[in-house]
Design a protein around this motif. Structure first.
Motif, PDB file in Angstrom:
ATOM      1  N   ASP A 206      16.023  13.380  19.463  1.00 27.16           N
ATOM      2  CA  ASP A 206      15.180  13.469  20.657  1.00 27.16           C
ATOM      3  C   ASP A 206      13.739  13.059  20.364  1.00 27.16           C
ATOM      4  N   ASN A 207      13.260  13.349  19.153  1.00 31.89           N
ATOM      5  CA  ASN A 207      11.873  13.070  18.828  1.00 31.89           C
ATOM      6  C   ASN A 207      11.688  12.968  17.307  1.00 31.89           C
ATOM      7  N   VAL A 208      10.752  12.118  16.903  1.00 38.42           N
ATOM      8  CA  VAL A 208      10.374  11.996  15.496  1.00 38.42           C
ATOM      9  C   VAL A 208       8.854  12.084  15.431  1.00 38.42           C
ATOM     10  N   GLU A 209       8.360  13.159  14.809  1.00 34.56           N
ATOM     11  CA  GLU A 209       6.910  13.349  14.662  1.00 34.56           C
ATOM     12  C   GLU A 209       6.503  12.904  13.264  1.00 34.56           C
ATOM     13  N   ILE A 210       5.462  12.095  13.180  1.00 43.44           N
ATOM     14  CA  ILE A 210       5.012  11.591  11.883  1.00 43.44           C
ATOM     15  C   ILE A 210       3.562  11.994  11.667  1.00 43.44           C
ATOM     16  N   CYS A 211       3.293  12.563  10.503  1.00 46.74           N
ATOM     17  CA  CYS A 211       1.934  12.904  10.120  1.00 46.74           C
ATOM     18  C   CYS A 211       1.665  12.182   8.792  1.00 46.74           C
ATOM     19  N   TRP A 212       0.805  11.174   8.820  1.00 48.66           N
ATOM     20  CA  TRP A 212       0.469  10.424   7.604  1.00 48.66           C
ATOM     21  C   TRP A 212      -0.481  11.256   6.759  1.00 48.66           C
ATOM     22  N   GLU A 213      -0.191  11.291   5.443  1.00 39.84           N
ATOM     23  CA  GLU A 213      -0.991  12.090   4.519  1.00 39.84           C
ATOM     24  C   GLU A 213      -1.433  11.220   3.343  1.00 39.84           C
TER      25      GLU A 213
ATOM     26  N   MET B 239       0.836  -1.181   0.000  1.00 37.04           N
ATOM     27  CA  MET B 239       0.000   0.000   0.000  1.00 37.04           C
ATOM     28  C   MET B 239       0.885   1.250   0.000  1.00 37.04           C
ATOM     29  N   PHE B 240       0.580   2.163  -0.908  1.00 34.67           N
ATOM     30  CA  PHE B 240       1.370   3.392  -0.989  1.00 34.67           C
ATOM     31  C   PHE B 240       0.890   4.403   0.039  1.00 34.67           C
ATOM     32  N   ALA B 241       1.843   5.165   0.571  1.00 34.67           N
ATOM     33  CA  ALA B 241       1.539   6.148   1.607  1.00 34.67           C
ATOM     34  C   ALA B 241       2.445   7.364   1.446  1.00 34.67           C
ATOM     35  N   ARG B 242       2.137   8.375   2.229  1.00 30.94           N
ATOM     36  CA  ARG B 242       2.933   9.604   2.253  1.00 30.94           C
ATOM     37  C   ARG B 242       3.027  10.026   3.711  1.00 30.94           C
ATOM     38  N   ALA B 243       4.201  10.508   4.096  1.00 31.03           N
ATOM     39  CA  ALA B 243       4.385  10.968   5.469  1.00 31.03           C
ATOM     40  C   ALA B 243       5.164  12.278   5.498  1.00 31.03           C
ATOM     41  N   LYS B 244       4.744  13.162   6.386  1.00 30.02           N
ATOM     42  CA  LYS B 244       5.520  14.362   6.704  1.00 30.02           C
ATOM     43  C   LYS B 244       6.133  14.074   8.060  1.00 30.02           C
ATOM     44  N   ILE B 245       7.456  14.166   8.125  1.00 27.93           N
ATOM     45  CA  ILE B 245       8.188  13.784   9.333  1.00 27.93           C
ATOM     46  C   ILE B 245       9.038  14.965   9.795  1.00 27.93           C
TER      47      ILE B 245
END
Length: 91
Positions: free
Chosen positions: A71-78, A1-7
């Protein structure tokens, strides 16, 4: 499945070859998109491709190159857009 993420990666991630590390790993995983430094010291990544490959990249981002300290990795799935031809470093 294809996805996109803003990290967003926070920590000691500028001046330690973090963008080059990200690009190398993204290309190895067949991902497309870009990475750039943000004025506040974070690194931003937009990537598209197989969701499992993005999740694998996220694991690598937590490790980072030898001189980094994440310290941190924020992921926003788009929503997947298929708008990139390669994975580049933005300056």
């Amino acid at each position: 499945m294809f996805a996109r993420a803003k990290i967003i990666v926070q920590g000691k991630v500028q001046g330690v070859f973090y963008r080059v590390f990200t690009q190398k790993n993204a290309l190895k995983l067949g991902l497309k998109g870009w990475t750039r430094n943000l004025p506040n010291g974070d690194v931003e990544i937009i990537c598209e491709g197989d969701k499992e490959s993005i999740e694998e990249l996220i694991k690598k981002l937590w490790e980072g190159p030898p001189l980094s300290k994440v310290d941190n990795v924020e992921i926003c799935w788009e929503e997947y857009k298929s708008e990139f031809k390669d994975f580049t470093i933005k300056y």
